[in-house]
Motif scaffolding. Sequence first.
Motif, mmCIF file in Angstrom:
data_model
loop_
_atom_site.group_PDB
_atom_site.id
_atom_site.type_symbol
_atom_site.label_atom_id
_atom_site.label_comp_id
_atom_site.label_asym_id
_atom_site.label_seq_id
_atom_site.Cartn_x
_atom_site.Cartn_y
_atom_site.Cartn_z
ATOM 1 N N THR A 1 -1.705 -2.146 6.649
ATOM 2 C CA THR A 1 -2.988 -1.704 6.121
ATOM 3 C C THR A 1 -2.850 -0.360 5.422
ATOM 4 O O THR A 1 -3.446 -0.127 4.369
ATOM 5 C CB THR A 1 -4.031 -1.616 7.252
ATOM 6 O OG1 THR A 1 -4.147 -2.894 7.862
ATOM 7 C CG2 THR A 1 -5.384 -1.182 6.738
ATOM 8 N N ARG A 2 -2.055 0.541 5.970
ATOM 9 C CA ARG A 2 -1.838 1.855 5.354
ATOM 10 C C ARG A 2 -1.181 1.691 3.975
ATOM 11 O O ARG A 2 -1.564 2.338 3.006
ATOM 12 C CB ARG A 2 -0.966 2.709 6.280
ATOM 13 C CG ARG A 2 -0.383 3.948 5.694
ATOM 14 C CD ARG A 2 -1.433 4.966 5.362
ATOM 15 N NE ARG A 2 -0.818 6.071 4.647
ATOM 16 C CZ ARG A 2 -1.293 7.263 4.613
ATOM 17 N NH1 ARG A 2 -2.397 7.541 5.244
ATOM 18 N NH2 ARG A 2 -0.684 8.199 3.937
ATOM 19 N N GLU A 3 -0.185 0.826 3.893
ATOM 20 C CA GLU A 3 0.503 0.598 2.623
ATOM 21 C C GLU A 3 -0.448 -0.009 1.585
ATOM 22 O O GLU A 3 -0.444 0.394 0.424
ATOM 23 C CB GLU A 3 1.707 -0.304 2.837
ATOM 24 C CG GLU A 3 2.567 -0.463 1.611
ATOM 25 C CD GLU A 3 3.851 -1.225 1.906
ATOM 26 O OE1 GLU A 3 4.078 -2.244 1.241
ATOM 27 O OE2 GLU A 3 4.599 -0.781 2.795
ATOM 28 N N LEU A 4 -1.273 -0.958 2.009
ATOM 29 C CA LEU A 4 -2.237 -1.570 1.089
ATOM 30 C C LEU A 4 -3.275 -0.554 0.613
ATOM 31 O O LEU A 4 -3.699 -0.592 -0.547
ATOM 32 C CB LEU A 4 -2.925 -2.763 1.756
ATOM 33 C CG LEU A 4 -2.031 -3.982 2.010
ATOM 34 C CD1 LEU A 4 -2.790 -5.049 2.797
ATOM 35 C CD2 LEU A 4 -1.495 -4.544 0.717
ATOM 36 N N ALA A 5 -3.657 0.363 1.488
ATOM 37 C CA ALA A 5 -4.598 1.418 1.093
ATOM 38 C C ALA A 5 -3.969 2.347 0.055
ATOM 39 O O ALA A 5 -4.631 2.758 -0.903
ATOM 40 C CB ALA A 5 -5.051 2.203 2.319
ATOM 41 N N ASP A 6 -2.689 2.688 0.233
ATOM 42 C CA ASP A 6 -2.000 3.536 -0.742
ATOM 43 C C ASP A 6 -1.879 2.836 -2.090
ATOM 44 O O ASP A 6 -2.033 3.463 -3.142
ATOM 45 C CB ASP A 6 -0.610 3.930 -0.229
ATOM 46 C CG ASP A 6 -0.678 4.947 0.897
ATOM 47 O OD1 ASP A 6 -1.725 5.609 1.044
ATOM 48 O OD2 ASP A 6 0.317 5.068 1.636
ATOM 49 N N GLY B 1 1.243 7.796 -0.809
ATOM 50 C CA GLY B 1 -0.052 7.866 -1.459
ATOM 51 C C GLY B 1 -0.227 9.089 -2.339
ATOM 52 O O GLY B 1 -1.314 9.326 -2.852
ATOM 53 N N ALA C 1 -3.965 0.553 -3.248
ATOM 54 C CA ALA C 1 -5.317 0.550 -3.834
ATOM 55 C C ALA C 1 -5.645 1.909 -4.436
ATOM 56 O O ALA C 1 -6.236 1.999 -5.524
ATOM 57 C CB ALA C 1 -6.339 0.172 -2.774
ATOM 58 N N LYS C 2 -5.267 2.991 -3.757
ATOM 59 C CA LYS C 2 -5.485 4.339 -4.286
ATOM 60 C C LYS C 2 -4.697 4.538 -5.577
ATOM 61 O O LYS C 2 -5.217 5.070 -6.558
ATOM 62 C CB LYS C 2 -5.067 5.392 -3.271
ATOM 63 C CG LYS C 2 -5.208 6.818 -3.780
ATOM 64 C CD LYS C 2 -4.465 7.789 -2.884
ATOM 65 C CE LYS C 2 -4.524 9.205 -3.376
ATOM 66 N NZ LYS C 2 -3.864 9.461 -4.637
#
Length: 148
Positions: free
Chosen positions: A33-38, A104, A40-41
Amino acid sequence: MKFSRAFTMIELIFVIVVLGILAAIALPKFGQTRELADIAKGRADIATIRTAIVNERQSRLILGDATYIAKLSSSSTTLFTGDDSTTPDRNLLTYGIKAGTSSGDWAKTSDTVYTFKVGSTTTTFTYNPSNGTFTCTAGSGNCNALVD
Protein backbone atom coordinates in the motif's frame (compact mmCIF):
# COMPACT_ATOMS: atom_id res chain seq x y z
CA MET A 1 -21.65 -28.41 38.95
CA LYS A 2 -18.90 -25.83 39.07
CA PHE A 3 -18.56 -23.24 36.22
CA SER A 4 -15.23 -21.70 35.32
CA ARG A 5 -15.09 -17.96 34.51
CA ALA A 6 -11.74 -18.03 32.71
CA PHE A 7 -10.43 -19.06 29.31
CA THR A 8 -8.70 -22.38 28.98
CA MET A 9 -5.14 -22.61 27.74
CA ILE A 10 -6.34 -24.21 24.48
CA GLU A 11 -8.70 -21.30 23.78
CA LEU A 12 -5.93 -18.74 24.39
CA ILE A 13 -3.49 -20.58 22.11
CA PHE A 14 -6.14 -20.82 19.40
CA VAL A 15 -6.80 -17.06 19.54
CA ILE A 16 -3.06 -16.30 19.41
CA VAL A 17 -2.60 -18.56 16.36
CA VAL A 18 -5.53 -16.92 14.55
CA LEU A 19 -4.14 -13.44 15.31
CA GLY A 20 -0.70 -14.53 14.05
CA ILE A 21 -2.18 -15.78 10.78
CA LEU A 22 -4.10 -12.53 10.28
CA ALA A 23 -0.97 -10.47 10.98
CA ALA A 24 1.09 -12.55 8.53
CA ILE A 25 -1.47 -11.81 5.81
CA ALA A 26 -1.97 -8.11 6.61
CA LEU A 27 1.63 -6.89 7.04
CA PRO A 28 2.78 -7.49 3.43
CA LYS A 29 -0.34 -5.69 2.20
CA PHE A 30 0.63 -2.59 4.21
CA GLY A 31 4.05 -2.51 2.52
CA GLN A 32 2.47 -2.75 -0.90
CA THR A 33 0.00 0.00 0.00
CA ARG A 34 2.87 2.40 0.78
CA GLU A 35 4.46 1.73 -2.61
CA LEU A 36 1.14 2.25 -4.42
CA ALA A 37 0.65 5.54 -2.56
CA ASP A 38 4.11 6.73 -3.66
CA ILE A 39 3.31 5.80 -7.27
CA ALA A 40 0.01 7.71 -7.08
CA LYS A 41 1.84 10.75 -5.66
CA GLY A 42 4.44 10.54 -8.43
CA ARG A 43 1.77 10.32 -11.13
CA ALA A 44 0.02 13.40 -9.72
CA ASP A 45 3.31 15.31 -9.50
CA ILE A 46 4.24 14.44 -13.09
CA ALA A 47 0.83 15.54 -14.38
CA THR A 48 1.15 18.80 -12.43
CA ILE A 49 4.67 19.46 -13.73
CA ARG A 50 3.69 18.79 -17.33
CA THR A 51 0.62 21.01 -17.02
CA ALA A 52 2.74 23.79 -15.50
CA ILE A 53 5.20 23.56 -18.40
CA VAL A 54 2.34 23.94 -20.90
CA ASN A 55 0.81 26.83 -18.93
CA GLU A 56 4.16 28.61 -18.80
CA ARG A 57 4.60 28.10 -22.54
CA GLN A 58 1.17 29.58 -23.27
CA SER A 59 1.90 32.58 -21.03
CA ARG A 60 5.11 33.14 -22.97
CA LEU A 61 3.30 32.88 -26.31
CA ILE A 62 0.89 35.59 -25.23
CA LEU A 63 3.90 37.79 -24.46
CA GLY A 64 5.40 37.02 -27.89
CA ASP A 65 8.09 34.59 -26.67
CA ALA A 66 8.01 31.19 -28.40
CA THR A 67 10.59 29.48 -26.13
CA TYR A 68 10.02 27.06 -23.28
CA ILE A 69 11.30 27.76 -19.78
CA ALA A 70 15.06 27.10 -19.61
CA LYS A 71 15.18 25.30 -16.24
CA LEU A 72 12.49 23.83 -14.05
CA SER A 73 14.41 24.63 -10.84
CA SER A 74 17.11 26.95 -9.69
CA SER A 75 17.35 25.33 -6.25
CA SER A 76 18.13 21.78 -5.21
CA THR A 77 15.90 21.97 -2.11
CA THR A 78 12.62 23.23 -3.61
CA LEU A 79 12.02 21.77 -7.06
CA PHE A 80 9.93 22.87 -10.03
CA THR A 81 9.75 26.52 -9.06
CA GLY A 82 11.09 27.59 -12.45
CA ASP A 83 14.01 29.82 -13.29
CA ASP A 84 13.73 32.49 -15.91
CA SER A 85 15.39 35.88 -16.11
CA THR A 86 12.56 37.40 -18.18
CA THR A 87 9.85 36.59 -15.63
CA PRO A 88 11.61 36.13 -12.26
CA ASP A 89 8.48 36.80 -10.22
CA ARG A 90 6.49 33.93 -11.81
CA ASN A 91 7.05 30.38 -10.56
CA LEU A 92 6.41 27.21 -12.54
CA LEU A 93 4.62 25.68 -9.54
CA THR A 94 3.25 28.09 -6.95
CA TYR A 95 4.75 26.25 -3.98
CA GLY A 96 7.26 23.91 -5.61
CA ILE A 97 8.03 20.40 -4.38
CA LYS A 98 10.45 19.86 -1.50
CA ALA A 99 13.38 17.65 -2.45
CA GLY A 100 14.22 14.56 -0.40
CA THR A 101 15.92 11.20 -0.42
CA SER A 102 13.26 8.81 0.89
CA SER A 103 10.52 6.94 -0.94
CA GLY A 104 8.04 9.28 -2.63
CA ASP A 105 10.55 12.14 -2.90
CA TRP A 106 11.98 14.04 -5.86
CA ALA A 107 15.65 15.01 -6.23
CA LYS A 108 17.47 17.22 -8.72
CA THR A 109 20.46 15.64 -10.48
CA SER A 110 21.19 18.48 -12.91
CA ASP A 111 19.37 21.43 -14.48
CA THR A 112 17.35 19.09 -16.69
CA VAL A 113 17.45 15.72 -14.85
CA TYR A 114 15.28 14.81 -11.87
CA THR A 115 14.75 11.56 -10.00
CA PHE A 116 11.72 10.15 -8.20
CA LYS A 117 12.12 7.34 -5.68
CA VAL A 118 9.57 4.56 -5.15
CA GLY A 119 10.72 2.22 -2.40
CA SER A 120 14.36 1.55 -3.18
CA THR A 121 13.96 2.10 -6.94
CA THR A 122 14.93 5.43 -8.45
CA THR A 123 13.29 6.61 -11.66
CA THR A 124 14.92 9.32 -13.78
CA PHE A 125 13.05 12.08 -15.63
CA THR A 126 14.56 14.48 -18.13
CA TYR A 127 13.29 17.92 -19.10
CA ASN A 128 14.01 19.03 -22.67
CA PRO A 129 13.89 22.86 -22.85
CA SER A 130 13.89 22.87 -26.65
CA ASN A 131 10.47 21.17 -26.91
CA GLY A 132 9.15 21.34 -23.33
CA THR A 133 8.89 17.60 -22.72
CA PHE A 134 9.30 16.03 -19.28
CA THR A 135 9.86 12.33 -19.94
CA CYS A 136 10.83 9.22 -18.02
CA THR A 137 14.25 8.12 -19.23
CA ALA A 138 15.30 5.35 -16.82
CA GLY A 139 13.98 3.38 -13.87
CA SER A 140 13.24 -0.29 -14.53
CA GLY A 141 9.48 -0.92 -14.35
CA ASN A 142 8.45 2.33 -12.69
CA CYS A 143 8.34 4.38 -15.90
CA ASN A 144 5.19 2.59 -16.99
CA ALA A 145 3.64 2.81 -13.53
CA LEU A 146 4.35 6.53 -13.19
CA VAL A 147 3.60 7.76 -16.71
CA ASP A 148 1.14 5.22 -18.11
